[in-house]
Motif scaffolding. Structure first.
Motif, PDB file in Angstrom:
ATOM      1  N   THR A 214      81.134 -12.015 -18.669  1.00 32.47           N
ATOM      2  CA  THR A 214      79.753 -12.235 -18.996  1.00 32.47           C
ATOM      3  C   THR A 214      79.199 -12.194 -20.070  1.00 32.47           C
ATOM      4  N   THR A 215      79.615 -11.548 -20.959  1.00 30.64           N
ATOM      5  CA  THR A 215      79.184 -11.176 -22.402  1.00 30.64           C
ATOM      6  C   THR A 215      79.823 -12.146 -23.723  1.00 30.64           C
TER       7      THR A 215
ATOM      8  N   THR B 105      64.490  -8.631 -21.297  1.00 30.92           N
ATOM      9  CA  THR B 105      65.896  -9.065 -20.407  1.00 30.92           C
ATOM     10  C   THR B 105      66.192  -7.706 -19.602  1.00 30.92           C
TER      11      THR B 105
ATOM     12  N   THR C 144      71.497  -5.584 -20.081  1.00 32.35           N
ATOM     13  CA  THR C 144      71.388  -6.725 -21.086  1.00 32.35           C
ATOM     14  C   THR C 144      70.950  -6.313 -22.381  1.00 32.35           C
TER      15      THR C 144
ATOM     16  N   ASP D 291      73.011  -4.173 -24.463  1.00 34.41           N
ATOM     17  CA  ASP D 291      74.041  -5.231 -25.001  1.00 34.41           C
ATOM     18  C   ASP D 291      73.449  -6.137 -26.333  1.00 34.41           C
ATOM     19  N   THR D 292      72.285  -6.317 -26.099  1.00 31.68           N
ATOM     20  CA  THR D 292      71.769  -7.280 -27.067  1.00 31.68           C
ATOM     21  C   THR D 292      71.628  -6.358 -28.565  1.00 31.68           C
TER      22      THR D 292
END
Length: 483
Positions: free
Chosen positions: A110-111, A245, A249, A252-253
């Motif tokens: 998904t990333t 988000t 997430t 991750d960002t």
């Protein structure tokens, strides 16, 4: 083992969504869209490490995983191994990590991104697993995943927005001569893009517009939720903000953002740094302000938004969460500010906090509460972090602290209208103090795992020991002539 199921299937590591995303990625690989795929893993410092595979090999590695030496888990910020990896237990006291044995990186499909600054290159963020399929105990992304799952079991989702300060300089000399090599090597020589001290002026923004436009176009193409680009107060200092988000997430960002900015800038003759306070004349410290709230899974509403009649800036749940952040502020400090350099930012009247308290829309407070009745954007801004923090540990520290506040119904006390004068527990003033505060916080140690806390503190104590061996310029100037 002949005929054995692939690693991902053998241990049931993917959800249905991830399986579907992986099959879509294979379709793109088979369609000839990619030449290489980078399999990236955020290490204990939040730095991305990993391997780049040609597309045909990446196809199989999605299910089999990518092998990576566990010695990478032993590195301090100079990339030195500070554990005896070839002793019994590999110095970690964890079975399976001795002798530099491999861990397995499993991609989170998904990333997936296509990197806009390098042709036909895919990118995937990975999680680290032991040979038996269990999560690697020192993999920080999985610590945050565990915290997010704990919160979701209570019917709540974590929501965060990022406000990140950093510096961009013109690269004058990369210092790649033979004499410049070291561990670490000599830092690059740079010059300013702006003199600073013209906070948010349009003229100053226009002077750095080529860099801003370069970053904007590439970050938007990367799919990051960019909201604004700003000229900060100090010389060559910028700020970017990102929309809210949920779950893992935001972290991750942040790891992708830092790596992307550094790569983009380097390719165009600039040097970007997320170091808190570079040794540059007239420089200003950079912070990472984390905006956070909780959302009800039942109806999607902001659980921090108070009732109009309550007279409080947050709901009862929000006030207890705030109480948890305040209660664990000292113990969590090292996870928000993990470098020796970062503690040079905590100065009175400097827009950086120096004590554990909260205030209504007050930028001098560690915890700034924004919003109120009827405002869907009601949230808490924690201003304690530095932009070099490992995002997974920073966010996990917030969740574990806040959930403790919910469970124990902690009271954050009154708002501090004069935050640099109001009596409160002081924040740690050094990395050494911060590590001691973490060790003393039994709640955070239990949630993070005592084994992880001991491991993390060992790495950071190795950095402190190296720092204390160096003779600083201040010492030389102070004593060399006088004595």
């Amino acid at each position: 083992m002949t005929g054995a199921a692939p690693f991902v299937e053998r241990f049931g590591l993917w959800t249905t969504e991830r399986q579907d995303q992986a099959r879509e990625l294979v379709r793109r690989i088979d369609g000839g869209e990619l030449d290489v795929v980078r399999f990236a893993f955020a290490d204990q410092h939040g730095l991305l490490r990993g391997k780049t595979l040609v597309a045909s090999e990446a196809r199989a590695a999605l299910w089999e995983g990518v092998q990576l030496t566990s010695t990478l888990l032993a590195k301090d910020s100079s990339h030195r191994s500070v554990f005896p990896v070839f002793s019994a237990g590999g110095g970690f006291a964890v079975p399976g990590l001795q002798g530099g044995a491999d861990i397995t990186l499993v991609a989170d499909p998904t990333t997936f991104r296509v990197l806009p600054w390098t042709p036909r290159t895919g990118w995937l963020l990975c999680d680290a697993y032991m040979p038996d399929g269990s999560p690697c105990p020192y993999a920080t992304r999985q610590i945050l995943q565990r915290a997010v799952q704990q919160l979701e079991s209570q019917g709540l989702a974590f929501v965060a927005g990022l406000e990140v300060e950093f510096h961009v300089f013109k690269l004058e000399d990369a210092r790649l001569g033979l004499a410049d090599s070291g561990q670490p090597g000599e830092p690059p020589r740079v010059s300013l893009l702006s003199h600073g001290h013209q906070y948010l002026t349009e003229l100053r923004y226009d002077r750095v517009d080529p860099v801003m436009e370069l970053l904007r176009s590439q970050l938007v193409a990367l799919g990051l939720p960019l909201r604004s680009l700003e000229v900060e107060y100090g010389p060559s200092q910028f700020e970017l903000t990102f929309g809210p988000t949920a779950g893992v997430t935001p972290a991750d960002t942040m790891v992708l953002l830092r790596s992307a900015i550094k790569q983009i800038c380097q390719r165009h003759g600039y040097h970007a740094t997320f170091m808190c306070r570079p040794r540059i004349p007239n420089v200003m410290s950079s912070g990472w302000h984390l905006h956070q709230s909780l959302r009800r899974l039942s109806d999607g509403r902001n659980a921090f938004m108070p009732e109009a009649a309550s007279g409080q800036p947050l709901s009862e749940l929000g006030m207890h969460y705030l109480g948890g952040l305040k209660h664990h502020a000292r113990g969590a400090a090292v996870l928000a500010c993990p470098t020796i350099n970062g503690y040079r930012r905590y100065r009175p009247h400097s827009l950086a906090p120096d004590r554990a308290l909260w205030g209504r829309d007050n930028r001098g407070a560690m915890l700034r509460v924004l919003g109120g009745p009827g405002q869907a954007g009601t949230r808490i801004e924690n201003r304690v972090g530095e932009p070099a923090a490992n995002p997974y540990l920073y966010l996990a520290s917030q969740l574990f602290s806040g959930m403790d506040g919910l469970q124990r119904q902690l009271d954050p006390g009154p708002s501090a209208d004069v935050p640099y004068e109001t009596p409160a527990e002081p924040l740690p003033r050094s990395l050494e103090q911060a590590l001691a505060c973490l060790r003393q916080d039994s709640g955070l140690c239990a949630q993070l795992g005592q084994g992880f806390v001991d491991y993390y503190c060992h790495i950071k104590e190795a950095e402190i020991a190296r720092f204390n061996l160096e003779v600083s310029e201040w010492e030389h100037r102070e004593y060399f002539d006088m004595f």
